[in-house]
Write a protein that holds these residues in place. Structure first.
Motif, short mmCIF file in Angstrom:
data_model
loop_
_atom_site.label_atom_id
_atom_site.label_comp_id
_atom_site.label_asym_id
_atom_site.label_seq_id
_atom_site.Cartn_x
_atom_site.Cartn_y
_atom_site.Cartn_z
N HIS A 194 0.87 -1.18 0.00
CA HIS A 194 0.06 -0.01 -0.16
C HIS A 194 0.99 1.29 0.06
O HIS A 194 0.26 2.42 -0.02
N LEU A 219 1.26 2.00 -4.35
CA LEU A 219 0.02 1.71 -5.15
C LEU A 219 0.35 2.29 -6.58
O LEU A 219 -0.34 2.00 -7.33
N GLN A 220 1.12 3.65 -6.51
CA GLN A 220 1.19 3.96 -7.71
C GLN A 220 2.20 3.57 -8.58
O GLN A 220 2.50 4.00 -9.88
N PRO A 224 4.25 0.51 -10.51
CA PRO A 224 3.82 -0.77 -11.58
C PRO A 224 4.04 -2.20 -10.85
O PRO A 224 4.86 -2.98 -11.34
N PRO A 235 2.45 -5.75 -9.19
CA PRO A 235 1.32 -6.74 -9.82
C PRO A 235 0.05 -6.47 -9.20
O PRO A 235 -0.31 -6.12 -8.05
N ASN A 236 -1.05 -6.60 -10.01
CA ASN A 236 -2.46 -6.22 -9.60
C ASN A 236 -2.55 -6.90 -8.43
O ASN A 236 -3.48 -6.45 -7.44
N TRP A 237 -2.39 -8.35 -8.45
CA TRP A 237 -2.70 -9.28 -7.05
C TRP A 237 -2.14 -8.57 -5.92
O TRP A 237 -2.76 -8.57 -4.59
N ARG A 286 -1.45 -5.45 -5.40
CA ARG A 286 -2.07 -4.27 -5.17
C ARG A 286 -3.44 -4.57 -4.33
O ARG A 286 -3.62 -4.04 -3.14
N THR A 287 -3.96 -5.58 -4.79
CA THR A 287 -5.57 -5.74 -4.45
C THR A 287 -5.20 -6.27 -2.87
O THR A 287 -6.07 -5.80 -1.81
N PRO A 317 -7.01 3.55 -3.23
CA PRO A 317 -6.42 4.09 -4.17
C PRO A 317 -7.16 5.34 -4.51
O PRO A 317 -6.51 6.49 -5.01
#
Ligand code: HEM
Ligand code: HEM
Length: 464
Positions: free
Chosen positions: A254, A257-258, A260, A262-264, A266-267, A327
Motif C-alpha cells: 500500500h 500503489l502508484q 507498476p 502486480p495487480n494481485w 495491489r488488491t 487508491p
C-alpha cells in the motif's frame, strides 16, 4: 496482574541504559528533524552546509527516531518486564550489554555516515552493510537472551506481552536482512520494481512488526498494573497477536500503489489494510475494557497518561491508515505531507508516547529511586501533545493543498509557495516537541542521579 521483580540493590542495567540512550536519541533526532523542517521552510538557511542538507538530515532524523528513541526505549523496558512476567532473572545481563552496545553503535552510525553521504539510499534501509551486521547481531543476542530466560522461567503461562516482545524480535531477525538485501553488500538492493516491493515489505513491517508489537506489549503490561485490574480477556489478547501477524505482515504494497506492481499484490494490500480493523479493534477493546471505570487512574498516573493517550493515537492512526490505503484517497494524499502527518501520529503519538510511558513506569524499579519530578512529566506530556496535535493538523492541511494541486496538474515548483505557511508552522511546532524531549531527558537524568531513594517498605509497595 503482572508483577515486578524485587530489586535488592538496583544497578545500572542494560535495560536502564537502553532507556537513557532512548532519551538522548529523542533529543538528537529531534534536532535533525528541526534542521530538516528549517530546510523545508527556508532552503538557503544553512547555506548548503553539506551535512545539514535535507537529503542527509532526513535519514538521520527518521532512523534515529525509529531505532534509537522508539525501538530502543521499548526494548529497554521489555528487558525489564519480560523476566518479571516469566518470574525469572534475565538469563545473561552481560549479553544484554552486548546487545545494547551493538544497537547503539548502529544508531550512532546514522549521524556519522549519513553526514558524509555514506548511505544505501533506500528509505528505512539507509544503514550500510557493516551497520546492518550490528543490528542483526544485536537482535540475535536479544533473542538468545529472551529464549534462554523463557527456558528457565518459573511461570508456566505466557502473558501476551511476552508473545509480542519475542515475536517482534524473531520477526525483525527475519525481516531486517531481507529488507536490507544483506546478501548484496555492495548495493543493498536488487534491480527493478522487485526492489521497491521488498523495500516496502520491510519498511512497512519495521513499524508493523517491530514498533507495534513492542508498544502493545508495554500497554498490556502497564494498563492492568496501573488500574489494578486483571486483563479483560486473555483470549482476545491472543486473537489480537495472531491477527496482527496474519494481516499486517504482507500489506507493504500500500506504500507503492502508484508504482507498476502486480495487480494481485495491489488488491491484497488494499483489502488487508482495511482488514486491519480486526487486530486494532480487538486490542483496543481489550485494553479499554480492562481500564473501564478506571480511566482516571490511568490519566492521573504520569506513565499511564502517556499510555492512555498513546492508545487513542493508535486508534486515529489505524482509522487513517486503511482510509489512505484506498487508491481513490491515495490519488490525492500520496506524495504529500498528509503521509508525513500520519507518520508522526503513528511513530510519536502511538509508539513514541507508549515508549515514554513505559520508561516512566519502569524507571523507579530500575533505579530504586522516585521520579525526580512528576510535574516535569506533565510538562513533557503537554509540550509533546501540543506539538503533535499541531503537526497532525498542519501536515494534513498541507497535504490536502498539495493533493489538490497535483489533481489540477500543477508542477511541484508552482505548488510550493502555497504550502510555505504550513512549513513555517511545522518548524515552530517542532520546537515544542524538541523541548518535550529535553525536559524528559533532564527529568530522567535527575531521577537516575538525584531521585529520592525508595525505602524498602515503599519499594515493595511500588513493586507489588
Ligand atoms: C522535533 C520535532 C520534529 C520535527 C521538526 C520533525 C520534522 C520532520 C521532517 C522535516 C521530516 C521530513 C518530512 C518530509 O520528507 O517532507 C520528518 C519525517 C519523519 N519524522 Fe519527524 N519531526 C519531529 C519529530 C519526530 C518524532 C518525535 C518522530 C517519532 C518518534 C518523528 C518521526 C518521523 C518519521 C517516521 C518521518 C518519516 C515520515 C515519512 O517518510 O513519511 N519525527 N520529520
Ligand atoms: C491499520 C493500520 C495501518 C494502515 C492500514 C496504514 C497504512 C499506511 C499507508 C497506506 C501508508 C502510505 C501512504 C502513502 O504513501 O500514500 C502509510 C505510511 C506510514 N505509516 Fe501507516 N498504516 C497503519 C498503521 C501504522 C502504524 C501503527 C504505524 C507506526 C507504528 C504506521 C507508520 C507509518 C509510517 C512511518 C508511514 C510513512 C512511510 C513513508 O512513506 O515513509 N502506520 N501507512
Amino acid at each position: 496482574m503482572p508483577a515486578m521483580p524485587t530489586t535488592d540493590r538496583p544497578r545500572f542495567s542494560a535495560a536502564l541504559a537502553f532507556l537513557v540512550a532512548g532519551g538522548v536519541w529523542f533529543l538528537v533526532a529531534g534536532l535533525y528533524g528541526l534542521a530538516g523542517a528549517v530546510h523545508l521552510m527556508a532552503p538557503e538557511f544553512f547555506n548548503n552546509i553539506p551535512w545539514l542538507v535535507f537529503g542527509r538530515t532526513r535519514p538521520v532524523h527518521v532512523n534515529t527516531m525509529l531505532f534509537g528513541f522508539v525501538a530502543g526505549s521499548l526494548m529497554g523496558a521489555a528487558l525489564h518486564y519480560v523476566p518479571a512476567l516469566l518470574r525469572a532473572k534475565l538469563w545473561s545481563p552481560r549479553l544484554a550489554w552486548v546487545s545494547f552496545w551493538l544497537w547503539q553503535a548502529a544508531v550512532l552510525s546514522g549521524p556519522v555516515t549519513f553526514a558524509f553521504g555514506i548511505t544505501q539510499a533506500r528509505e528505512y534501509t539507509e544503514y550500510i552493510w557493516p551497520v546492518d551486521v550490528c543490528v542483526v547481531l544485536a537482535v540475535g543476542t536479544l533473542i538468545v537472551n529472551l529464549l534462554m530466560t523463557l527456558a528457565r522461567r518459573g511461570e508456566s503461562g505466557l502473558y501476551v506481552s511476552v508473545w509480542y516482545v519475542v515475536g517482534a524480535m524473531l520477526w525483525t531477525a527475519a525481516l531486517y536482512p531481507i529488507g536490507n538485501i544483506m546478501w548484496r553488500p555492495q548495493t543493498g538492493a536488487v534491480p527493478g520494481i522487485l526492489d521497491s516491493i521488498i523495500l516496502w515489505f520491510y519498511g512497512h513491517n519495521v513499524v508493523g512488526l517491530l514498533l507495534t508489537p513492542l508498544a502493545l506489549a508495554a500497554v498490556y503490561f502497564i494498563v492492568p498494573r496501573i488500574t489494578k485490574t486483571p486483563l479483560y480477556s486473555h483470549t482476545l489478547s491472543l486473537i489480537g497477536f495472531f491477527s496482527l501477524a496474519a494481516i499486517y505482515s504482507h500489506i507493504g504494497g500500500h506504500h507503492i500503489l502508484q508504482a507498476p506492481i502486480p495487480n494481485w499484490l495491489r488488491t491484497l494490500s488494499v483489502v488487508d489494510s482495511v482488514a486491519m480493523i480486526v487486530p486494532v479493534t480487538v486490542v483496543l477493546v481489550n485494553v479499554w475494557m480492562t481500564a473501564r471505570g478506571r480511566l482516571g487512574m490511568l490519566w492521573n498516573d504520569p506513565a499511564g497518561r502517556f499510555i492512555l493517550v498513546g492508545t487513542f493515537w493508535y486508534l486515529i492512526t489505524c482509522v487513517q491508515g486503511p482510509l489512505q490505503s484506498l487508491p481513490s484517497v491515495q490519488k490525492v494524499t500520496h506524495f504529500t505531507n498528509w503521509t508525513i502527518g500520519h507518520a508522526h501520529i503513528a511513530v510519536l503519538g502511538f509508539a513514541g508516547f507508549i515508549a515514554i510511558g513505559a520508561l516512566w513506569h519502569v524507571v523507579p524499579n530500575l533505579t530504586g529511586r522516585r521520579i525526580y519530578s512528576r510535574r516535569l512529566i506533565s510538562l513533557q506530556f503537554g509540550l509533546a501533545m501540543f506539538g503533535l496535535v499541531g503537526f497532525f493538523l498542519v501536515l494534513t492541511a498541507a497535504g490536502l493543498v498539495q493533493g489538490q494541486a497535483w489533481q489540477r496538474g500543477e508542477t511541484v515548483y508552482r505548488a510550493l509557495p502555497s504550502i510555505a505557511p504550513y512549513m513555517i508552522l511545522r518548524a515552530m511546532l517542532g520546537v515544542s516537541i524538541l523541548a518535550s524531549a529535553a525536559v524528559g531527558l533532564y527529568n530522567l537524568l535527575m531521577t537516575v542521579h538525584r531521585g529520592e531513594p525508595i525505602e524498602n517498605t515503599l519499594a515493595q509497595e511500588v513493586q507489588a
